[in-house]
Design a protein around this motif. Structure first.
Motif, PDB file in Angstrom:
ATOM      1  N   ALA A   1       0.836  -1.207   0.000  1.00 36.99           N
ATOM      2  CA  ALA A   1       0.000   0.000   0.000  1.00 36.99           C
ATOM      3  C   ALA A   1       0.869   1.254   0.000  1.00 36.99           C
ATOM      4  CB  ALA A   1      -0.938  -0.005   1.204  1.00 36.99           C
ATOM      5  N   LEU A   2       1.962   1.225   0.750  1.00 34.42           N
ATOM      6  CA  LEU A   2       2.878   2.367   0.761  1.00 34.42           C
ATOM      7  C   LEU A   2       3.572   2.526  -0.587  1.00 34.42           C
ATOM      8  CD1 LEU A   2       4.349   1.952   4.336  1.00 34.42           C
ATOM      9  CD2 LEU A   2       3.052   3.928   3.497  1.00 34.42           C
ATOM     10  N   ALA A   3       3.939   1.419  -1.195  1.00 35.31           N
ATOM     11  CA  ALA A   3       4.566   1.487  -2.521  1.00 35.31           C
ATOM     12  C   ALA A   3       3.572   2.027  -3.545  1.00 35.31           C
ATOM     13  CB  ALA A   3       5.080   0.107  -2.933  1.00 35.31           C
TER      14      ALA A   3
ATOM     15  N   ALA B   1       2.258   9.008   5.678  1.00 36.56           N
ATOM     16  CA  ALA B   1       1.624   7.683   5.589  1.00 36.56           C
ATOM     17  C   ALA B   1       2.550   6.602   6.132  1.00 36.56           C
ATOM     18  CB  ALA B   1       1.238   7.381   4.143  1.00 36.56           C
ATOM     19  N   PHE B   2       3.811   6.685   5.797  1.00 36.93           N
ATOM     20  CA  PHE B   2       4.784   5.711   6.295  1.00 36.93           C
ATOM     21  C   PHE B   2       4.923   5.828   7.813  1.00 36.93           C
ATOM     22  CE2 PHE B   2       9.539   4.471   6.397  1.00 36.93           C
ATOM     23  CZ  PHE B   2       9.238   3.175   6.793  1.00 36.93           C
TER      24      PHE B   2
ATOM     25  N   GLU C   1       2.375  11.458  18.413  1.00 33.89           N
ATOM     26  CA  GLU C   1       3.742  11.860  18.754  1.00 33.89           C
ATOM     27  C   GLU C   1       4.684  11.618  17.579  1.00 33.89           C
ATOM     28  OE1 GLU C   1       6.762  13.419  21.272  1.00 33.89           O
ATOM     29  OE2 GLU C   1       4.593  13.622  21.185  1.00 33.89           O
ATOM     30  N   ALA C   2       4.491  10.508  16.875  1.00 31.50           N
ATOM     31  CA  ALA C   2       5.333  10.214  15.709  1.00 31.50           C
ATOM     32  C   ALA C   2       5.123  11.271  14.630  1.00 31.50           C
ATOM     33  CB  ALA C   2       5.024   8.816  15.180  1.00 31.50           C
ATOM     34  N   ARG C   3       3.872  11.657  14.383  1.00 28.66           N
ATOM     35  CA  ARG C   3       3.591  12.695  13.391  1.00 28.66           C
ATOM     36  C   ARG C   3       4.231  14.014  13.792  1.00 28.66           C
ATOM     37  NH1 ARG C   3      -0.479  13.514   9.242  1.00 28.66           N
ATOM     38  NH2 ARG C   3      -0.866  11.465   8.406  1.00 28.66           N
ATOM     39  N   ARG C   4       4.156  14.353  15.099  1.00 28.03           N
ATOM     40  CA  ARG C   4       4.759  15.605  15.586  1.00 28.03           C
ATOM     41  C   ARG C   4       6.264  15.587  15.344  1.00 28.03           C
ATOM     42  NH1 ARG C   4       7.509  17.923  19.449  1.00 28.03           N
ATOM     43  NH2 ARG C   4       7.914  16.029  20.614  1.00 28.03           N
ATOM     44  N   LEU C   5       6.908  14.478  15.666  1.00 29.32           N
ATOM     45  CA  LEU C   5       8.356  14.379  15.466  1.00 29.32           C
ATOM     46  C   LEU C   5       8.719  14.406  13.981  1.00 29.32           C
ATOM     47  CD1 LEU C   5       9.334  11.817  18.242  1.00 29.32           C
ATOM     48  CD2 LEU C   5       9.857  14.266  18.162  1.00 29.32           C
ATOM     49  N   LEU C   6       7.891  13.817  13.142  1.00 22.39           N
ATOM     50  CA  LEU C   6       8.147  13.883  11.702  1.00 22.39           C
ATOM     51  C   LEU C   6       8.072  15.332  11.230  1.00 22.39           C
ATOM     52  CD1 LEU C   6       8.649  12.564   8.927  1.00 22.39           C
ATOM     53  CD2 LEU C   6       6.152  12.449   8.686  1.00 22.39           C
TER      54      LEU C   6
END
Length: 187
Positions: free
Chosen positions: A68-70, A92-93, A171-176
């Motif tokens: 799906a990511l590809a 998305a990843f 939190e992951a989105r914020r760090l990204l």
């Protein structure tokens, strides 16, 4: 001659995978096969007919997410704004990596996949994001020294750093976002 699945068998297979993906996102690699069957509205025997064991089901979920990511990267390749396309794919990843809750490590640790499988997935992701990154770099929207492998490593690191937090995905989105913006202001 190849045997084609009946329409109901194809629907069951797709539904089991859809539910398994959600259950793995919520409970990690230890998601209950019985719970997956219940939520999918099928019996445990139906799950086992499609996926003889945990290994096959988790591998299918893992492969489905990677593909799906590809596919998303290929879809974004023609987006006019190279920065926006790369950012959308990285988001998305990051969402996937933060929701997988240690799935790759658990699969390897439990002997459900070997390191060659995880390296193949990493290679697939690296190949998928390469055109987006190269175009963004060409357009001045990404650092020219950044590599596709760097991006996969960054997102993996963010996911590992936020694993187990109450709002790991947020939190992951914020760090990204912080990573993409950078932490230093211009001198």
């Amino acid at each position: 001659m190849a045997v084609t699945k009946r329409a109901d068998a194809r629907r069951n297979h797709a539904r089991i995978l859809e539910v398994a993906e959600a259950e793995v996102a919520e409970h990690g690699a230890n998601a209950s096969l019985e719970q997956i069957a219940r939520v999918a509205g099928v019996g445990s025997a139906t799950v086992r007919r499609h996926f003889p064991g945990r290994r096959e089901l988790l591998q299918a979920v893992f492969a489905r997410r990677i593909e799906a990511l590809a596919a998303l990267a290929a879809e974004l390749a023609d987006t006019a704004d190279a920065r926006a396309a790369l950012t959308r794919w990285l988001e998305a990843f990051t969402d996937y990596a933060s929701s997988a809750r240690g799935m790759a490590e658990a699969l390897v640790a439990e002997g459900l996949v070997d390191t060659d499988d995880t390296e193949a997935c990493s290679a697939r992701l690296t190949a998928a994001v390469a055109p987006l990154l190269h175009r963004a770099a060409r357009d001045g929207a990404a650092a020219p020294e950044a590599t596709p492998a760097d991006l996969v490593t960054l997102v993996t690191g963010i996911a590992l750093a936020t694993e187990g937090r109450a709002d790991a995905a947020g939190e992951a989105r914020r760090l990204l976002r912080l990573t993409l913006a950078g932490i230093q202001t211009p001198a």
